[in-house]
Design a protein around this motif. Structure first.
Motif, mmCIF file in Angstrom:
data_model
loop_
_atom_site.group_PDB
_atom_site.id
_atom_site.type_symbol
_atom_site.label_atom_id
_atom_site.label_comp_id
_atom_site.label_asym_id
_atom_site.label_seq_id
_atom_site.Cartn_x
_atom_site.Cartn_y
_atom_site.Cartn_z
ATOM 1 N N TYR A 168 0.841 -1.187 0.000
ATOM 2 C CA TYR A 168 0.000 0.000 0.000
ATOM 3 C C TYR A 168 0.888 1.252 0.000
ATOM 4 N N THR A 169 0.290 2.408 0.153
ATOM 5 C CA THR A 169 1.025 3.668 0.012
ATOM 6 C C THR A 169 2.262 3.745 0.907
ATOM 7 N N TYR A 170 2.120 3.447 2.202
ATOM 8 C CA TYR A 170 3.272 3.506 3.099
ATOM 9 C C TYR A 170 4.389 2.559 2.641
ATOM 10 N N ASP A 171 3.997 1.381 2.153
ATOM 11 C CA ASP A 171 4.988 0.399 1.696
ATOM 12 C C ASP A 171 5.756 0.935 0.487
ATOM 13 N N TYR A 172 5.027 1.541 -0.460
ATOM 14 C CA TYR A 172 5.691 2.122 -1.632
ATOM 15 C C TYR A 172 6.595 3.279 -1.229
ATOM 16 N N LEU A 173 6.155 4.083 -0.248
ATOM 17 C CA LEU A 173 6.962 5.212 0.195
ATOM 18 C C LEU A 173 8.317 4.750 0.735
ATOM 19 N N LYS A 174 8.317 3.647 1.456
ATOM 20 C CA LYS A 174 9.571 3.125 2.015
ATOM 21 C C LYS A 174 10.509 2.635 0.917
ATOM 22 N N LEU A 175 9.941 2.174 -0.197
ATOM 23 C CA LEU A 175 10.744 1.548 -1.241
ATOM 24 C C LEU A 175 11.162 2.493 -2.367
ATOM 25 N N LEU A 176 10.348 3.512 -2.658
ATOM 26 C CA LEU A 176 10.675 4.366 -3.816
ATOM 27 C C LEU A 176 10.931 5.825 -3.473
ATOM 28 N N ALA A 177 10.653 6.200 -2.229
ATOM 29 C CA ALA A 177 10.794 7.612 -1.848
ATOM 30 C C ALA A 177 11.759 7.770 -0.680
ATOM 31 N N THR A 178 12.301 8.959 -0.547
ATOM 32 C CA THR A 178 13.160 9.298 0.590
ATOM 33 C C THR A 178 12.686 10.630 1.170
ATOM 34 N N ASP A 179 13.148 10.914 2.365
ATOM 35 C CA ASP A 179 12.840 12.198 3.031
ATOM 36 C C ASP A 179 11.334 12.452 3.138
ATOM 37 N N PHE A 180 10.567 11.408 3.375
ATOM 38 C CA PHE A 180 9.114 11.592 3.482
ATOM 39 C C PHE A 180 8.776 12.279 4.799
ATOM 40 N N MET A 181 8.047 13.376 4.703
ATOM 41 C CA MET A 181 7.590 14.112 5.873
ATOM 42 C C MET A 181 6.063 14.165 5.835
ATOM 43 N N GLU A 182 5.446 13.333 6.653
ATOM 44 C CA GLU A 182 3.985 13.247 6.623
ATOM 45 C C GLU A 182 3.353 14.501 7.226
ATOM 46 N N MET A 183 2.211 14.880 6.638
ATOM 47 C CA MET A 183 1.474 16.048 7.110
ATOM 48 C C MET A 183 0.052 15.609 7.425
ATOM 49 N N ASN A 184 -0.462 16.080 8.551
ATOM 50 C CA ASN A 184 -1.759 15.617 9.035
ATOM 51 C C ASN A 184 -2.781 16.742 9.150
ATOM 52 N N GLY A 185 -4.043 16.359 9.107
ATOM 53 C CA GLY A 185 -5.128 17.280 9.401
ATOM 54 C C GLY A 185 -5.606 18.111 8.228
ATOM 55 N N ASP A 186 -6.902 18.442 8.273
ATOM 56 C CA ASP A 186 -7.494 19.258 7.202
ATOM 57 C C ASP A 186 -7.698 20.703 7.637
ATOM 58 N N ARG A 187 -7.258 21.033 8.868
ATOM 59 C CA ARG A 187 -7.407 22.381 9.432
ATOM 60 C C ARG A 187 -8.879 22.791 9.552
ATOM 61 N N CYS A 188 -9.730 21.770 9.653
ATOM 62 C CA CYS A 188 -11.163 22.061 9.747
ATOM 63 C C CYS A 188 -11.835 21.134 10.757
ATOM 64 N N PHE A 189 -11.594 19.826 10.619
ATOM 65 C CA PHE A 189 -12.245 18.865 11.515
ATOM 66 C C PHE A 189 -11.240 17.970 12.233
ATOM 67 N N GLY A 190 -10.351 17.328 11.463
ATOM 68 C CA GLY A 190 -9.417 16.398 12.094
ATOM 69 C C GLY A 190 -8.532 15.729 11.057
ATOM 70 N N ASN A 191 -7.889 14.647 11.465
ATOM 71 C CA ASN A 191 -6.983 13.922 10.576
ATOM 72 C C ASN A 191 -7.582 12.585 10.182
ATOM 73 N N ASP A 192 -7.578 12.304 8.887
ATOM 74 C CA ASP A 192 -8.090 11.037 8.365
ATOM 75 C C ASP A 192 -6.909 10.145 8.012
ATOM 76 N N ARG A 193 -6.834 8.966 8.629
ATOM 77 C CA ARG A 193 -5.707 8.065 8.380
ATOM 78 C C ARG A 193 -5.912 7.191 7.147
ATOM 79 N N ALA A 194 -7.078 7.276 6.513
ATOM 80 C CA ALA A 194 -7.302 6.507 5.284
ATOM 81 C C ALA A 194 -6.674 7.185 4.077
ATOM 82 N N LEU A 195 -6.427 8.484 4.176
ATOM 83 C CA LEU A 195 -5.727 9.247 3.137
ATOM 84 C C LEU A 195 -4.517 9.903 3.785
ATOM 85 N N VAL A 196 -3.329 9.540 3.302
ATOM 86 C CA VAL A 196 -2.117 10.052 3.919
ATOM 87 C C VAL A 196 -1.313 10.836 2.887
ATOM 88 N N GLY A 197 -0.392 11.652 3.353
ATOM 89 C CA GLY A 197 0.402 12.408 2.386
ATOM 90 C C GLY A 197 1.447 13.281 3.039
#
Length: 321
Positions: free
Chosen positions: A71-100
């Motif tokens: 899944y996305t996290y698995d691909y991030l570990k294998l093809l990306a570097t320096d990943f800095m996750e950002m959370n929250g929509d600045r309105c209600f909360g953070n959804d863990r089903a969509l990450v980025g």
């Protein structure tokens, strides 16, 4: 991670067991079993090629739903570097089903956004089985606007059966959140590449799918509805899901023929879950190639071509009686 074979893969499992049994039996004198072993290994290769070169749409759906698929996290570990996750929509909360968050793919700095499922029950509950709430799509849009501000290409990993259909989603306006994303993604001035990693279901997928290039993994699907949902509506019975999968023209070869996707990314034999590294390398290569091509266009050309791409979906003919 131990791989659980799918129903149609059982003939391969039987052959693999026979080969393993012979190797154990003739451990000290393996040369004596040479002809028998060679014959079984040749049969295994032949059977594997036969099965995986003639997959039905429903079998492909089963492959992309395999719990060991990356899944996305698995691909991030294998093809990306320096990943800095950002959370929250600045309105209600953070959804863990969509990450980025910010990341680097090779030498390319990008914003990566993707659906995240789980490999076990605990992870699936945490990530809501990849079914995003409205705040997930609002977070995704916030990150896209941030990427636009800093001139970074956007990479979207699509892997969801759909947006979360519960009361909480409706109360927080899931349809409006997806609709705003569809509108706003057409206005972004940076290259957008979307990759359908597994399931690409309905508006839940399209909410991060308005891209300059839409790529799809070999066994993934992209559809207006899941096979089970289609079967429940048309036949009033989910057991007709295999028939629905075939009728929906949802697999990568059909989608490429219909010009709904731009490229098919090959998978290892049996699916991406058989070799995460091989799958990730293929995704990395395709994404970087597409970004390099898109960066040759200025912002105006990007937006014009993106708009034309989606306006061209669907063909019809008129006849007079």
């Amino acid at each position: 991670m131990k791989l659980t074979p799918l129903e149609f893969e059982k003939p391969l499992v039987e052959l693999e067991k026979k080969i393993e049994a012979i190797k154990i039996e003739y451990k000290e004198h393996l040369a004596e079993a040479g002809p028998e072993l060679a014959a079984l290994e040749a049969k295994l290769r032949e059977e594997r090629a036969r099965i995986y070169s003639n997959l039905t749409p429903w079998q492909r759906v089963q492959i992309v739903r395999h719990s060991a698929r990356p899944y996305t996290y698995d691909y991030l570990k294998l093809l990306a570097t320096d990943f800095m996750e950002m959370n929250g929509d600045r309105c209600f909360g953070n959804d863990r089903a969509l990450v980025g968050g910010f990341a680097k793919i090779g030498d390319e700095r990008v914003m990566i956004i993707g659906h995240q499922k789980g490999h076990d029950t605990k992870q699936n509950i945490r990530h809501n089985f990849g079914l995003a709430h409205p705040e997930g799509y609002r977070k995704a849009l916030r990150l896209m606007r941030l990427a636009d501000k800093f001139g970074l290409p956007i990479v979207c990993f699509i892997d969801t059966p759909g947006a979360y259909p519960g009361i909480a989603s409706e109360e927080r306006h899931i349809a409006e959140a997806i609709a705003v994303n569809l509108r706003e993604m057409f206005t972004l001035n940076v290259p957008i590449v979307a990759v359908v990693l597994g399931e690409g279901g309905s508006g839940g997928a399209l909410g991060i799918g308005v891209a300059d290039r839409v790529l799809i993994m070999e066994n993934a699907y992209y559809s207006v509805i899941s096979p089970e949902g289609c079967a429940a509506i048309l036949w009033k019975d989910q057991s007709h899901a295999p028939k629905a999968a075939a009728a929906l023209k949802m697999t990568s070869p059909d989608l490429l023929a219909l010009k709904l996707v731009d490229e098919i990314i090959p998978e290892p034999a049996g699916g991406a879950h058989h070799s995460w590294e091989t799958a990730a390398e293929a995704v990395k290569k395709s994404v970087l190639n597409q970004i390099a091509e898109l960066k040759k266009l200025d912002a105006f050309e990007l937006k014009e071509k993106r708009y034309e791409k989606f306006r061209a979906f669907g063909e019809w003919s008129e006849t007079t009686v």
